[in-house]
Enzyme design. Structure first.
Site, PDB file in Angstrom:
ATOM      1  N   GLU B  51       0.868  -1.172   0.000  1.00  0.00           N
ATOM      2  CA  GLU B  51       0.000   0.000   0.000  1.00  0.00           C
ATOM      3  C   GLU B  51       0.902   1.218   0.000  1.00  0.00           C
ATOM      4  OE1 GLU B  51      -3.788  -1.777   2.556  1.00  0.00           O
ATOM      5  OE2 GLU B  51      -2.886   0.120   3.154  1.00  0.00           O
ATOM      6  N   GLU B  62      -6.051   9.304  10.450  1.00  0.00           N
ATOM      7  CA  GLU B  62      -4.722   8.790  10.801  1.00  0.00           C
ATOM      8  C   GLU B  62      -4.331   9.152  12.225  1.00  0.00           C
ATOM      9  OE1 GLU B  62      -3.806   6.851   8.557  1.00  0.00           O
ATOM     10  OE2 GLU B  62      -4.779   7.679   6.792  1.00  0.00           O
TER      11      GLU B  62
END
Lengths: 406, 272
Positions: B51, B62
């Site tokens: 990824e 995040e």
């Protein structure tokens, strides 16, 4: 001009997906999607429930102090020599700004949903103070995320929130301003999905926030419209409000949307000037994109990275704008102009000296354009401005800008 | 069709009887050249899929490690176009390891969905994960990716019920990404006893392999998840190695690859 409002076709927005034309929507992580959909259902049910509205109205009357007066600003009118200038006095609300209209609505909804923990973001601290206030009133724990830059420049409001029992968490991620505070609040929400209610302070974010905050703030325009009809027997020719995220402006504009003869004018913060790049004028200086759950006009670089806003007014210092404003802008129903830091400061002083009202720096931006609008309209016309906050919180910033020490 | 690369990889691993190790790194972290070195070294370290994050100024889902990685990447002037350049260079040396781009919608929207999808396919990317684009908002993006032959990989979360799971799975291909904890990346720890039934549920709803991420930092966690899922994704722990290297003034690449190798080893031997 009609004294009674025609059917408001603008009321059909947003659609079921939270869209105002191409703007709005629900751009959130999957973890939050079920919560956002749940909020949508809960708000729709509350909106349709007369007992919810009655409870809200009771608190707005007896706790917030509504209706706020409509005031003819006679000396400013004489000073500019044009249209009659009226102020909607939302700075007289409890906590000193329009923010509490929305907080009162959302806290009642949060309790109705069985939520036991309230989080919020704040820039200048006005929304944080209003959230801390309603949390104190109803006995709910309150956590306010605030950029560390703002914590430093808005110390009195940090202390107020603490006095009200709220925990202020300084946000150091990103650039430590309002947009980062909103990111951090979203991160809290995604982590505490079961018990937490996110009380957003402006008419932005994922659906249903833009519509819900607008509805709660529409008390401003609904009252002002009725008051104007009573005092002048007619509607104003123009209504004017400052715009950061745009909640006071949409609250003022929305009840006038169907009144086609009424110009709606939003004033964005031009900071050091639009050409300087240091401003917060998302509509004038930005372009459409996606941030904080909605599609709207944003300040962004050529790669789609969000650019920091700048304004002397922490309450306007946001790189986006509520999606309904983006829609009204593109549809041409509302006009959007801007005022610089310096123009806002001049208007701030003028209002204090001529009307005995110290305005917040946010509505001082609106006032900075009102003089021209009044002159442009000419005598026998009426311009209505939302004086959405009082300036007590800004005296340190203003003293600083004027090179004075207090 | 680039989609085939993801399907082929999962089919091969199924035949081997083991889960995939998916390594997440941020493009341009700490700078473009070092991130290219890291990217190039990941297959050798044992990453089965990669990824590749592209930075966004406001990464709302995040935790601190990936927030900081994005800030380092932006400070190094990384753009979405430069991220695709990394993929293009990688493809000159590796045509088998799938690369899934991961990030937020605005940079992609800013490029234009069709043009971006075509450019990403041309560079050799295989899939796209957009954190802030739920199924309700992703129709136009899904159309553009379909036309370019790129998989749209959607996330399912602990809050996603069965009714929503069907919606989430509808236009997903390649694999499903199960967010193992309600929270941001790299904060809470994934618990395999809670994850196992969710993986079964997501697999049944989608008919696709299920990768699990968001709470896996150690080889022990990775192995535990690899016993119940089709893939274990590790991101924060790898970008933390970049941060650690910068703090001690050492090169980032070896530190990241050593960590990746340990995680890969744990996943490979989890079911042995």
């Amino acid at each position: 001009m009609n004294a009674t409002s025609p059917p408001n076709t603008w009321d059909s927005y947003p659609d079921v997906n939270g869209r105002f034309g191409d703007f709005g929507g629900r751009y959130v992580a999957e973890t939050l999607m079920p919560l956002v959909l749940d909020l949508d259902r809960a708000y729709a049910a509350a909106k349709a429930d007369p007992s919810f509205q009655a409870e809200l109205n009771g608190y707005l009357t007896h706790y917030v102090g509504r209706p706020s007066p409509l005031y003819f600003a006679e000396r400013l009118t004489q000073h500019f020599g044009g249209a009659k200038i009226y102020f909607k006095r939302d700075e007289l609300n409890h906590t000193g700004a329009h923010k509490i209209n929305n907080c009162m609505g959302q806290i009642l909804l949060a309790m109705r949903m069985g939520k036991t923990r309230i989080i919020a973001e704040t820039g200048a601290g006005q929304h944080g103070v209003a959230t801390a206030t309603v949390c104190a009133r109803f006995g709910l724990p309150c956590i306010v995320y605030m950029g560390e830059t703002d914590v430093e420049r808005q110390k009195p409001n940090v202390f107020r929130m603490n006095l009200l029992g709220a925990e202020v968490r300084p946000v150091t991620s990103g650039t430590g301003t309002l947009k980062d505070a909103m990111n951090e609040a979203m991160r809290d929400w995604v982590t505490n999905v079961a018990d937490t209610y996110y009380l957003i302070g402006t008419a932005a974010g994922p659906h249903p926030y833009p519509a819900m905050v607008r509805d709660f703030q529409s008390v401003i325009g609904t009252e002002a419209r009725a008051q104007m009809l009573q005092m002048e027997g007619r509607l104003p020719d123009a209504v004017v409000a400052c715009i950061g995220g745009g909640s006071n402006a949409i609250g003022l504009f929305h009840p006038f949307l169907a009144d086609e003869g009424v110009r709606l004018i939003g004033v964005e913060a031009a900071g050091h000037g639009l050409e300087s790049g240091l401003h917060a004028a998302s509509l004038t200086g930005g372009r459409p994109g996606v941030l904080h759950g909605n599609k709207t006009y944003l300040l962004q670089d050529p790669d789609g990275q969000i650019i920091d806003a700048h304004s002397i007014s922490a309450g306007l210092d946001y790189p986006g704008i509520g999606p309904e404003h983006a829609f009204l802008h593109d549809a041409g129903r509302a006009e959007y102009v801007s005022a610089t830091d310096e123009e806002a400061l001049d208007a701030f002083k003028l209002c204090a000296e001529l009307e005995g009202i110290i305005p917040a720096l946010e509505p001082a931006h609106a006032l900075a354009r009102v003089g021209e609008i009044a002159k442009d309209l000419g005598p026998d016309r009426i311009v209505l401005m939302n004086l959405c906050g009082r300036g007590d919180k800004d005296i340190f910033t203003v003293a600083d800008a004027l090179g004075r020490r207090i | 069709m680039t989609k085939a690369r993801i399907d082929d990889r999962f089919a091969a691993l199924k035949a081997e009887g083991r889960a995939a190790f998916i390594a997440y790194i941020m493009a341009g972290d700490p700078d473009l050249e070092q991130s290219f070195e890291i990217l190039s070294g990941l297959p050798g370290a044992g990453a089965d899929l990669i990824e590749l994050g592209f930075p966004f100024s406001d990464p709302m889902a995040e935790g601190v490690p990936i927030q900081r990685a994005a800030q380092r990447s932006l400070a190094a002037k990384t753009t979405l176009a430069k991220t695709l350049d990394l993929v293009r260079r990688f493809r000159l040396q590796d045509t088998a390891t799938p690369i899934v781009l991961m990030g937020y919608l605005n940079p992609v929207l800013n490029w234009g969905f069709e043009a971006f999808a075509a450019a990403a396919a041309d560079a050799g990317a295989d899939g796209l994960i957009i954190v802030d684009c739920p199924p309700e908002e992703s129709g136009p993006l899904a159309d553009a990716l379909d036309a370019a032959g790129i998989s749209l990989i959607r996330l399912a979360a602990p809050t996603t019920d069965d009714a929503r799971l069907a919606i989430v799975a509808r236009r997903t291909s390649g694999f499903m990404y199960y967010v193992s904890v309600a929270g941001v990346t790299g904060a809470k720890e994934a618990d395999e006893t809670a994850v196992a039934p969710a993986v079964v549920r997501v697999r049944q709803a989608s008919g696709l392999p299920v990768a699990v991420g968001f709470g896996i930092k150690t080889p022990e966690r990775a192995a535990a998840i690899a016993r119940v899922a089709d893939a274990a994704v590790v991101g924060s722990a790898l970008v933390d190695e970049v941060a650690a290297a910068l703090a001690e003034g050492s090169p980032a690449t070896p530190k990241v690859l050593v960590k990746a190798a340990a995680l890969a080893q744990a996943v490979r031997t989890a079911r042995a």
